[in-house]
Every structure is written in structure tokens, then in C-alpha cells.
Motif scaffolding. Structure first.
Motif, PDB file in Angstrom:
ATOM      1  N   CYS A  24       9.853  -1.539  -7.836  1.00 47.98           N
ATOM      2  CA  CYS A  24       8.914  -1.085  -8.874  1.00 47.98           C
ATOM      3  C   CYS A  24       8.350  -2.255  -9.665  1.00 47.98           C
ATOM      4  O   CYS A  24       7.158  -2.273  -9.982  1.00 47.98           O
ATOM      5  CB  CYS A  24       9.602  -0.092  -9.813  1.00 47.98           C
ATOM      6  SG  CYS A  24       9.928   1.505  -9.046  1.00 47.98           S
ATOM      7  N   ALA A  25       9.187  -3.232  -9.968  1.00 49.61           N
ATOM      8  CA  ALA A  25       8.716  -4.399 -10.702  1.00 49.61           C
ATOM      9  C   ALA A  25       7.656  -5.144  -9.896  1.00 49.61           C
ATOM     10  O   ALA A  25       6.649  -5.591 -10.443  1.00 49.61           O
ATOM     11  CB  ALA A  25       9.884  -5.319 -11.038  1.00 49.61           C
ATOM     12  N   LEU A  26       7.872  -5.257  -8.600  1.00 50.97           N
ATOM     13  CA  LEU A  26       6.885  -5.907  -7.730  1.00 50.97           C
ATOM     14  C   LEU A  26       5.578  -5.131  -7.711  1.00 50.97           C
ATOM     15  O   LEU A  26       4.497  -5.705  -7.826  1.00 50.97           O
ATOM     16  CB  LEU A  26       7.445  -6.017  -6.304  1.00 50.97           C
ATOM     17  CG  LEU A  26       6.467  -6.455  -5.222  1.00 50.97           C
ATOM     18  CD1 LEU A  26       6.047  -7.900  -5.428  1.00 50.97           C
ATOM     19  CD2 LEU A  26       7.073  -6.268  -3.850  1.00 50.97           C
ATOM     20  N   LEU A  27       5.661  -3.809  -7.590  1.00 54.81           N
ATOM     21  CA  LEU A  27       4.458  -2.985  -7.449  1.00 54.81           C
ATOM     22  C   LEU A  27       3.701  -2.783  -8.753  1.00 54.81           C
ATOM     23  O   LEU A  27       2.510  -2.488  -8.729  1.00 54.81           O
ATOM     24  CB  LEU A  27       4.825  -1.630  -6.854  1.00 54.81           C
ATOM     25  CG  LEU A  27       5.368  -1.658  -5.423  1.00 54.81           C
ATOM     26  CD1 LEU A  27       5.789  -0.252  -5.004  1.00 54.81           C
ATOM     27  CD2 LEU A  27       4.357  -2.235  -4.458  1.00 54.81           C
ATOM     28  N   GLN A  28       4.358  -2.950  -9.893  1.00 59.30           N
ATOM     29  CA  GLN A  28       3.699  -2.654 -11.173  1.00 59.30           C
ATOM     30  C   GLN A  28       2.496  -3.539 -11.424  1.00 59.30           C
ATOM     31  O   GLN A  28       1.589  -3.156 -12.133  1.00 59.30           O
ATOM     32  CB  GLN A  28       4.678  -2.704 -12.336  1.00 59.30           C
ATOM     33  CG  GLN A  28       5.286  -4.051 -12.639  1.00 59.30           C
ATOM     34  CD  GLN A  28       4.415  -4.954 -13.474  1.00 59.30           C
ATOM     35  OE1 GLN A  28       3.640  -4.495 -14.297  1.00 59.30           O
ATOM     36  NE2 GLN A  28       4.539  -6.240 -13.260  1.00 59.30           N
ATOM     37  N   GLY A  29       2.465  -4.718 -10.840  1.00 54.98           N
ATOM     38  CA  GLY A  29       1.349  -5.611 -11.094  1.00 54.98           C
ATOM     39  C   GLY A  29       0.302  -5.609  -9.997  1.00 54.98           C
ATOM     40  O   GLY A  29      -0.544  -6.490  -9.955  1.00 54.98           O
ATOM     41  N   ALA A  30       0.363  -4.621  -9.109  1.00 54.15           N
ATOM     42  CA  ALA A  30      -0.542  -4.610  -7.955  1.00 54.15           C
ATOM     43  C   ALA A  30      -1.100  -3.220  -7.730  1.00 54.15           C
ATOM     44  O   ALA A  30      -0.624  -2.251  -8.304  1.00 54.15           O
ATOM     45  CB  ALA A  30       0.217  -5.069  -6.715  1.00 54.15           C
ATOM     46  N   ARG A  48       2.323   1.935  -3.537  1.00 53.40           N
ATOM     47  CA  ARG A  48       1.907   1.640  -4.910  1.00 53.40           C
ATOM     48  C   ARG A  48       2.616   2.587  -5.858  1.00 53.40           C
ATOM     49  O   ARG A  48       3.007   3.698  -5.496  1.00 53.40           O
ATOM     50  CB  ARG A  48       0.398   1.721  -5.081  1.00 53.40           C
ATOM     51  CG  ARG A  48      -0.169   3.112  -5.150  1.00 53.40           C
ATOM     52  CD  ARG A  48      -1.638   3.051  -5.510  1.00 53.40           C
ATOM     53  NE  ARG A  48      -2.239   4.366  -5.451  1.00 53.40           N
ATOM     54  CZ  ARG A  48      -3.524   4.584  -5.619  1.00 53.40           C
ATOM     55  NH1 ARG A  48      -4.345   3.577  -5.824  1.00 53.40           N
ATOM     56  NH2 ARG A  48      -4.002   5.800  -5.567  1.00 53.40           N
ATOM     57  N   LEU A  49       2.768   2.127  -7.102  1.00 50.12           N
ATOM     58  CA  LEU A  49       3.361   2.979  -8.130  1.00 50.12           C
ATOM     59  C   LEU A  49       2.343   4.012  -8.582  1.00 50.12           C
ATOM     60  O   LEU A  49       1.147   3.731  -8.658  1.00 50.12           O
ATOM     61  CB  LEU A  49       3.776   2.146  -9.352  1.00 50.12           C
ATOM     62  CG  LEU A  49       5.045   1.330  -9.243  1.00 50.12           C
ATOM     63  CD1 LEU A  49       5.310   0.600 -10.566  1.00 50.12           C
ATOM     64  CD2 LEU A  49       6.235   2.180  -8.869  1.00 50.12           C
ATOM     65  N   THR A  50       2.827   5.184  -8.892  1.00 52.01           N
ATOM     66  CA  THR A  50       1.992   6.213  -9.504  1.00 52.01           C
ATOM     67  C   THR A  50       1.970   5.955 -11.012  1.00 52.01           C
ATOM     68  O   THR A  50       2.793   5.184 -11.530  1.00 52.01           O
ATOM     69  CB  THR A  50       2.574   7.614  -9.244  1.00 52.01           C
ATOM     70  OG1 THR A  50       3.860   7.678  -9.877  1.00 52.01           O
ATOM     71  CG2 THR A  50       2.697   7.916  -7.754  1.00 52.01           C
ATOM     72  N   GLY A  80       5.566  -4.794   4.666  1.00 51.27           N
ATOM     73  CA  GLY A  80       6.210  -6.056   5.031  1.00 51.27           C
ATOM     74  C   GLY A  80       6.265  -7.033   3.874  1.00 51.27           C
ATOM     75  O   GLY A  80       7.246  -7.777   3.717  1.00 51.27           O
ATOM     76  N   THR A  81       5.247  -7.037   3.058  1.00 48.72           N
ATOM     77  CA  THR A  81       5.228  -7.905   1.877  1.00 48.72           C
ATOM     78  C   THR A  81       6.303  -7.460   0.891  1.00 48.72           C
ATOM     79  O   THR A  81       7.029  -8.290   0.336  1.00 48.72           O
ATOM     80  CB  THR A  81       3.836  -7.879   1.210  1.00 48.72           C
ATOM     81  OG1 THR A  81       2.870  -8.321   2.166  1.00 48.72           O
ATOM     82  CG2 THR A  81       3.788  -8.756  -0.023  1.00 48.72           C
ATOM     83  N   VAL A  82       6.423  -6.150   0.692  1.00 48.37           N
ATOM     84  CA  VAL A  82       7.469  -5.614  -0.186  1.00 48.37           C
ATOM     85  C   VAL A  82       8.835  -6.025   0.343  1.00 48.37           C
ATOM     86  O   VAL A  82       9.675  -6.547  -0.396  1.00 48.37           O
ATOM     87  CB  VAL A  82       7.366  -4.075  -0.310  1.00 48.37           C
ATOM     88  CG1 VAL A  82       8.565  -3.506  -1.043  1.00 48.37           C
ATOM     89  CG2 VAL A  82       6.069  -3.682  -0.998  1.00 48.37           C
TER      90      VAL A  82
END
Length: 111
Positions: free
Chosen positions: A26-32, A80-82, A38-40
Motif C-alpha cells: 500500500c505504501a508503494l501504491l499510494q504515490g502512483a 492501484r489503491l482505491t 512485477g514492479t510491485v
């Protein structure tokens, strides 16, 4: 409640985010916007099966959206995060920050 204890109550604990890989995801996705599977996997540092398992749990909770497609002939998955996921992450991080503040605060007089 006062001081650190009140600060800890300012956020909201989200048990689903207490698993390290889920919080990291979630921390990774919050800024994108959309991030390729694969990147995740590479940035979170877990296996394909772990990303799949944790992303499914987050998706079922309404915190994550999954999109499948292809690039050329190769299947791809993006995450992606909702908005609910972003709110849960913010609340959980505020709760953790409140706990840290409570630990860092000196004990009340007379304790």
C-alpha cells in the motif's frame, strides 16, 4: 485521555495493514496510479505468490483495484489503491504515528 494516548486515538488501526507486505504494498501504491505486478514484486521484495495473495486480500477488502491486460502477447497485471485504500493507509499510519508519539512522550507525573 491526554498527550500520547490521545494522539494514538487520532488515527484508526486497520488490522489488514498490519502484515508487513500489505503495508509495504500500500505504501508503494499510494504515490502512483497503476503499478505493474512485477514492479510491485521487485520493490516490495516478495515472491509472485506473496504479491498475489496479499493483493487479493486487499482487493477483497476494497482497498486495491486490479486490472489485467496484455502488452504485446504477454499478459500483465496492474495494481492501484482505491480511495478507500488510500484513506485506510492514511488512518493506519496516523495510528502508528500516535503510538510512536505515546512511546516517545515522558510518562505522566506520579507514574
Amino acid at each position: 485521555m491526554s498527550g500520547g494516548a490521545a494522539d494514538a486515538a487520532a488515527g484508526e488501526r486497520h488490522a489488514i495493514l498490519e502484515t508487513g507486505p500489505r503495508l509495504a504494498l500500500c505504501a508503494l501504491l499510494q504515490g502512483a496510479d497503476w503499478v505493474e505486478f512485477g514492479t510491485v514484486r521487485d520493490l516490495v521484495g516478495v515472491s509472485d505468490s506473496a504479491v498475489s495473495k496479499h493483493s487479493r486480500t486487499l482487493e477483497e477488502a476494497g482497498h486495491l483495484e486490479v486490472r489485467k491486460g496484455s502488452v504485446g502477447r504477454r499478459p500483465r497485471t496492474w495494481l492501484r489503491l482505491t480511495p478507500a485504500g488510500r484513506a485506510a493507509l492514511r488512518g493506519h499510519l496516523a495510528w502508528l504515528d500516535g503510538l510512536r508519539s505515546a512511546i516517545d512522550s515522558p510518562p505522566p507525573a506520579g507514574s
